[in-house]
Motif scaffolding. Structure first.
Motif, mmCIF file in Angstrom:
data_model
loop_
_atom_site.group_PDB
_atom_site.id
_atom_site.type_symbol
_atom_site.label_atom_id
_atom_site.label_comp_id
_atom_site.label_asym_id
_atom_site.label_seq_id
_atom_site.Cartn_x
_atom_site.Cartn_y
_atom_site.Cartn_z
ATOM 1 N N PRO A 181 0.854 -1.181 0.000
ATOM 2 C CA PRO A 181 0.000 0.000 0.000
ATOM 3 C C PRO A 181 0.893 1.236 0.000
ATOM 4 N N MET A 182 0.534 2.211 -0.823
ATOM 5 C CA MET A 182 1.297 3.445 -0.935
ATOM 6 C C MET A 182 0.417 4.606 -0.512
ATOM 7 N N ALA A 183 1.050 5.656 -0.022
ATOM 8 C CA ALA A 183 0.281 6.799 0.468
ATOM 9 C C ALA A 183 1.027 8.101 0.232
ATOM 10 N N TRP A 184 0.276 9.152 0.292
ATOM 11 C CA TRP A 184 0.818 10.510 0.307
ATOM 12 C C TRP A 184 0.402 11.176 1.609
ATOM 13 N N PHE A 185 1.380 11.850 2.211
ATOM 14 C CA PHE A 185 1.159 12.673 3.385
ATOM 15 C C PHE A 185 1.609 14.084 3.039
ATOM 16 N N GLY A 201 -5.650 -1.671 -5.653
ATOM 17 C CA GLY A 201 -6.139 -0.481 -6.332
ATOM 18 C C GLY A 201 -7.245 0.275 -5.620
ATOM 19 N N ARG A 202 -7.629 -0.208 -4.453
ATOM 20 C CA ARG A 202 -8.616 0.560 -3.696
ATOM 21 C C ARG A 202 -7.964 1.824 -3.160
ATOM 22 N N THR A 203 -8.774 2.865 -2.973
ATOM 23 C CA THR A 203 -8.237 4.137 -2.510
ATOM 24 C C THR A 203 -8.934 4.587 -1.244
ATOM 25 N N TYR A 204 -8.212 5.391 -0.496
ATOM 26 C CA TYR A 204 -8.696 5.883 0.805
ATOM 27 C C TYR A 204 -8.246 7.325 0.905
ATOM 28 N N ILE A 215 -3.417 4.173 -1.599
ATOM 29 C CA ILE A 215 -3.900 3.168 -2.545
ATOM 30 C C ILE A 215 -3.413 1.795 -2.091
ATOM 31 N N SER A 216 -4.316 0.824 -2.128
ATOM 32 C CA SER A 216 -3.962 -0.525 -1.697
ATOM 33 C C SER A 216 -3.268 -1.278 -2.838
#
Length: 124
Positions: free
Chosen positions: A33-37, A55-58, A51-52
């Motif tokens: 899972p990748m993220a932006w902060f 491909g799901r997003t949160y 994004i998981s």
């Protein structure tokens, strides 16, 4: 060990758009899972979007409808598309990878690898 390098930051007027990139080496963005902060001056680092592996997003509520995250596995790169930017979006933006544990999660301590950050400045 995975290394992440952000790019694409800059100065933009309110209402404008930017696309940030996060290029990975030593690992593959499809594996985690990748993220932006983001971190504004004098404030804590805050979750923006993730994004998981499937491909799901949160999203954080503050960016819903304006920001999207995507992943190009062939380029081993994650993108953050930012639209309708406002001065409140001004911050250093960081890319992060979560190597273990449940998803989604918005805590900075839950992410193992980080990039060096890229500055986004939105003028009014």
């Amino acid at each position: 060990q995975e290394q992440l390098v952000e790019s694409g930051g800059g100065l933009v007027q309110a209402g404008g758009s930017l696309r940030l990139s996060c290029a990975a080496s030593g690992g593959t963005v499809s594996s985690y899972p990748m993220a932006w902060f983001r971190q504004a001056p004098g404030k804590d680092r805050k979750f923006v979007i993730s994004i998981s592996t499937t491909g799901r997003t949160y999203y954080a509520d503050s960016v819903k409808g304006r920001f999207t995250i995507s992943r190009d596995n062939a380029k081993n790169t994650v993108y953050l598309q930012m639209n309708s930017l406002s001065p409140e979006d001004t911050a250093i933006y960081y890319c992060a990878a979560r190597t273990q544990g449940l998803w989604p999660t918005a805590g900075p301590n839950d992410y193992a690898y980080w990039g060096q950050g890229t500055q986004v400045t939105v003028s009014s």
